[in-house]
Design a protein around this motif. Structure first.
Motif, PDB file in Angstrom:
ATOM      1  N   SER A   1       0.804  -1.212   0.000  1.00 21.88           N
ATOM      2  CA  SER A   1       0.000   0.000   0.000  1.00 21.88           C
ATOM      3  C   SER A   1       0.843   1.270   0.000  1.00 21.88           C
ATOM      4  CB  SER A   1      -0.957   0.006   1.187  1.00 21.88           C
ATOM      5  OG  SER A   1      -0.248   0.225   2.379  1.00 21.88           O
ATOM      6  N   ILE A   2       2.090   1.188   0.453  1.00 23.88           N
ATOM      7  CA  ILE A   2       2.930   2.379   0.526  1.00 23.88           C
ATOM      8  C   ILE A   2       3.746   2.573  -0.748  1.00 23.88           C
ATOM      9  CG2 ILE A   2       4.859   3.454   1.754  1.00 23.88           C
ATOM     10  CD1 ILE A   2       3.762   2.101   4.292  1.00 23.88           C
ATOM     11  N   ILE A   3       4.421   1.558  -1.179  1.00 24.91           N
ATOM     12  CA  ILE A   3       5.286   1.691  -2.352  1.00 24.91           C
ATOM     13  C   ILE A   3       5.312   0.363  -3.086  1.00 24.91           C
ATOM     14  CG2 ILE A   3       7.413   1.077  -1.125  1.00 24.91           C
ATOM     15  CD1 ILE A   3       8.745   3.354  -2.771  1.00 24.91           C
ATOM     16  N   ASN A   4       5.264   0.423  -4.388  1.00 21.99           N
ATOM     17  CA  ASN A   4       5.367  -0.808  -5.165  1.00 21.99           C
ATOM     18  C   ASN A   4       5.961  -0.501  -6.532  1.00 21.99           C
ATOM     19  OD1 ASN A   4       3.339  -0.010  -6.976  1.00 21.99           O
ATOM     20  ND2 ASN A   4       1.734  -0.917  -5.741  1.00 21.99           N
ATOM     21  N   LYS A   5       6.091  -1.528  -7.365  1.00 19.19           N
ATOM     22  CA  LYS A   5       6.758  -1.354  -8.660  1.00 19.19           C
ATOM     23  C   LYS A   5       5.993  -0.398  -9.578  1.00 19.19           C
ATOM     24  CE  LYS A   5       4.729  -5.474 -10.691  1.00 19.19           C
ATOM     25  NZ  LYS A   5       4.966  -6.775 -11.262  1.00 19.19           N
ATOM     26  N   TYR A   6       4.664  -0.296  -9.430  1.00 17.98           N
ATOM     27  CA  TYR A   6       3.905   0.612 -10.281  1.00 17.98           C
ATOM     28  C   TYR A   6       4.260   2.064  -9.987  1.00 17.98           C
ATOM     29  CZ  TYR A   6       1.220  -3.508 -11.359  1.00 17.98           C
ATOM     30  OH  TYR A   6       0.859  -4.752 -11.747  1.00 17.98           O
ATOM     31  N   LEU A   7       4.394   2.392  -8.711  1.00 19.20           N
ATOM     32  CA  LEU A   7       4.776   3.745  -8.339  1.00 19.20           C
ATOM     33  C   LEU A   7       6.166   4.066  -8.877  1.00 19.20           C
ATOM     34  CD1 LEU A   7       4.400   6.389  -6.766  1.00 19.20           C
ATOM     35  CD2 LEU A   7       5.454   5.249  -4.819  1.00 19.20           C
TER      36      LEU A   7
ATOM     37  N   TYR B   1     -20.293  -3.479 -14.373  1.00 15.09           N
ATOM     38  CA  TYR B   1     -20.300  -4.467 -15.444  1.00 15.09           C
ATOM     39  C   TYR B   1     -19.220  -5.528 -15.220  1.00 15.09           C
ATOM     40  CZ  TYR B   1     -23.479  -1.791 -18.423  1.00 15.09           C
ATOM     41  OH  TYR B   1     -24.567  -1.149 -18.940  1.00 15.09           O
ATOM     42  N   PHE B   2     -18.116  -5.143 -14.595  1.00 16.74           N
ATOM     43  CA  PHE B   2     -17.003  -6.051 -14.331  1.00 16.74           C
ATOM     44  C   PHE B   2     -16.581  -5.883 -12.881  1.00 16.74           C
ATOM     45  CE2 PHE B   2     -16.777  -4.776 -18.766  1.00 16.74           C
ATOM     46  CZ  PHE B   2     -16.740  -6.010 -19.413  1.00 16.74           C
ATOM     47  N   ASP B   3     -16.125  -6.952 -12.286  1.00 15.52           N
ATOM     48  CA  ASP B   3     -15.650  -6.916 -10.906  1.00 15.52           C
ATOM     49  C   ASP B   3     -14.139  -7.136 -10.922  1.00 15.52           C
ATOM     50  OD1 ASP B   3     -15.608  -6.795  -8.159  1.00 15.52           O
ATOM     51  OD2 ASP B   3     -16.083  -8.917  -7.913  1.00 15.52           O
ATOM     52  N   LEU B   4     -13.385  -6.042 -10.937  1.00 19.78           N
ATOM     53  CA  LEU B   4     -11.931  -6.134 -10.956  1.00 19.78           C
ATOM     54  C   LEU B   4     -11.391  -5.971  -9.544  1.00 19.78           C
ATOM     55  CD1 LEU B   4     -11.177  -3.874 -14.065  1.00 19.78           C
ATOM     56  CD2 LEU B   4     -11.331  -6.366 -13.979  1.00 19.78           C
ATOM     57  N   PRO B   5     -10.346  -6.719  -9.210  1.00 21.82           N
ATOM     58  CA  PRO B   5      -9.769  -6.565  -7.868  1.00 21.82           C
ATOM     59  C   PRO B   5      -9.098  -5.201  -7.720  1.00 21.82           C
ATOM     60  CG  PRO B   5      -8.439  -8.058  -9.194  1.00 21.82           C
ATOM     61  CD  PRO B   5      -9.655  -7.734  -9.999  1.00 21.82           C
ATOM     62  N   ASP B   6      -9.093  -4.702  -6.494  1.00 19.49           N
ATOM     63  CA  ASP B   6      -8.464  -3.414  -6.199  1.00 19.49           C
ATOM     64  C   ASP B   6      -6.951  -3.586  -6.205  1.00 19.49           C
ATOM     65  OD1 ASP B   6      -7.723  -0.919  -5.346  1.00 19.49           O
ATOM     66  OD2 ASP B   6      -8.531  -1.125  -3.333  1.00 19.49           O
ATOM     67  N   GLU B   7      -6.277  -2.947  -7.143  1.00 23.70           N
ATOM     68  CA  GLU B   7      -4.815  -3.009  -7.225  1.00 23.70           C
ATOM     69  C   GLU B   7      -4.198  -1.663  -6.850  1.00 23.70           C
ATOM     70  OE1 GLU B   7      -3.337  -4.634 -10.868  1.00 23.70           O
ATOM     71  OE2 GLU B   7      -4.685  -6.337 -10.786  1.00 23.70           O
ATOM     72  N   SER B   8      -4.991  -0.808  -6.211  1.00 22.86           N
ATOM     73  CA  SER B   8      -4.464   0.491  -5.823  1.00 22.86           C
ATOM     74  C   SER B   8      -3.576   0.346  -4.589  1.00 22.86           C
ATOM     75  CB  SER B   8      -5.597   1.469  -5.544  1.00 22.86           C
ATOM     76  OG  SER B   8      -6.330   1.055  -4.413  1.00 22.86           O
ATOM     77  N   TYR B   9      -2.841   1.376  -4.311  1.00 24.61           N
ATOM     78  CA  TYR B   9      -1.988   1.424  -3.139  1.00 24.61           C
ATOM     79  C   TYR B   9      -2.023   2.852  -2.613  1.00 24.61           C
ATOM     80  CZ  TYR B   9       1.067   2.783  -6.989  1.00 24.61           C
ATOM     81  OH  TYR B   9       1.571   3.378  -8.114  1.00 24.61           O
ATOM     82  N   LEU B  10      -1.510   3.076  -1.437  1.00 27.67           N
ATOM     83  CA  LEU B  10      -1.635   4.358  -0.763  1.00 27.67           C
ATOM     84  C   LEU B  10      -1.240   5.536  -1.652  1.00 27.67           C
ATOM     85  CD1 LEU B  10      -2.317   5.894   1.834  1.00 27.67           C
ATOM     86  CD2 LEU B  10       0.069   5.625   2.505  1.00 27.67           C
ATOM     87  N   MET B  11      -0.101   5.465  -2.297  1.00 31.62           N
ATOM     88  CA  MET B  11       0.362   6.576  -3.133  1.00 31.62           C
ATOM     89  C   MET B  11      -0.544   6.790  -4.344  1.00 31.62           C
ATOM     90  SD  MET B  11       2.876   7.932  -1.585  1.00 31.62           S
ATOM     91  CE  MET B  11       3.760   8.889  -2.774  1.00 31.62           C
ATOM     92  N   SER B  12      -1.064   5.711  -4.925  1.00 29.73           N
ATOM     93  CA  SER B  12      -1.929   5.872  -6.105  1.00 29.73           C
ATOM     94  C   SER B  12      -3.279   6.459  -5.721  1.00 29.73           C
ATOM     95  CB  SER B  12      -2.119   4.535  -6.829  1.00 29.73           C
ATOM     96  OG  SER B  12      -2.957   3.662  -6.097  1.00 29.73           O
ATOM     97  N   ARG B  13      -3.723   6.239  -4.496  1.00 29.63           N
ATOM     98  CA  ARG B  13      -5.010   6.772  -4.046  1.00 29.63           C
ATOM     99  C   ARG B  13      -4.897   8.192  -3.530  1.00 29.63           C
ATOM    100  NH1 ARG B  13      -5.092   1.637  -1.794  1.00 29.63           N
ATOM    101  NH2 ARG B  13      -4.620   2.480   0.258  1.00 29.63           N
ATOM    102  N   THR B  14      -3.702   8.680  -3.316  1.00 27.57           N
ATOM    103  CA  THR B  14      -3.541  10.015  -2.751  1.00 27.57           C
ATOM    104  C   THR B  14      -2.793  10.926  -3.714  1.00 27.57           C
ATOM    105  OG1 THR B  14      -1.561   9.278  -1.567  1.00 27.57           O
ATOM    106  CG2 THR B  14      -3.637   9.197  -0.363  1.00 27.57           C
ATOM    107  N   ILE B  15      -1.499  10.987  -3.609  1.00 31.87           N
ATOM    108  CA  ILE B  15      -0.702  11.939  -4.386  1.00 31.87           C
ATOM    109  C   ILE B  15      -0.799  11.687  -5.885  1.00 31.87           C
ATOM    110  CG2 ILE B  15       1.649  12.762  -4.813  1.00 31.87           C
ATOM    111  CD1 ILE B  15       2.158  12.217  -1.789  1.00 31.87           C
ATOM    112  N   SER B  16      -0.606  10.444  -6.318  1.00 30.49           N
ATOM    113  CA  SER B  16      -0.663  10.146  -7.760  1.00 30.49           C
ATOM    114  C   SER B  16      -2.030  10.476  -8.327  1.00 30.49           C
ATOM    115  CB  SER B  16      -0.323   8.683  -8.031  1.00 30.49           C
ATOM    116  OG  SER B  16       0.993   8.409  -7.639  1.00 30.49           O
ATOM    117  N   LYS B  17      -3.099  10.155  -7.590  1.00 30.68           N
ATOM    118  CA  LYS B  17      -4.456  10.454  -8.054  1.00 30.68           C
ATOM    119  C   LYS B  17      -4.636  11.962  -8.226  1.00 30.68           C
ATOM    120  CE  LYS B  17      -9.260  10.249  -6.715  1.00 30.68           C
ATOM    121  NZ  LYS B  17     -10.150  10.147  -5.586  1.00 30.68           N
TER     122      LYS B  17
END
Length: 146
Positions: A10-16, A87-103
């Protein structure tokens, strides 16, 4: 998944890490970009323009951007827009940075999404995977009308 693993994800990952450079480049270009008003996407005029553009697509249409075929692109748009409407049920792949600063940067500040962003795994479509073009086209028009 353990609590420690969830917290780390949730804090840092490869996507960030992979998306940092495209976000920086886009932020530097932002003052020179034509602005897009987000609410303009929900006007009847834009709905008609989107529908006309979708109806002009054919299974053999030339790629305008990216590497997807028309059926893959329609499926990708259906996942992106349809998941928000159930229409589709996708799993939540967000993380803390993507939900805050990146968003905040991507949604509220930048007028265009930077090229090169790392996208969630469920949005990646294998080059060999294909879909029913007419069904995907019909579904996308149904989703944008909703």
């Amino acid at each position: 998944m353990s609590q420690k693993a969830k917290l780390k994800r949730s804090i840092i990952n490869k996507y960030l890490l992979a998306s940092t450079w495209p976000i920086i480049k886009a932020t530097l270009k932002e003052p020179f970009m034509k602005k897009i008003k987000g609410k303009d996407f929900f006007t009847p005029t834009m709905l008609q323009a989107f529908t006309e553009r979708i109806n002009l697509l054919a299974p053999k249409s030339q790629r305008q951007w990216g590497t997807m075929t028309p059926d893959q692109m329609l499926h990708h748009l259906n996942l992106a827009t349809g998941s928000a409407l159930g229409y589709f049920d996708l799993p939540d792949e967000s993380y803390l940075m993507s939900r805050t600063i990146s968003k905040w940067i991507l949604v509220d500040f930048l007028s265009e999404q930077p090229k090169g962003l790392q996208i969630p795994l469920n949005f990646k479509i294998q080059p060999t995977q294909h879909f029913d073009f007419e069904y995907e086209k019909k579904l996308l028009i149904e989703i944008i009308n909703k």
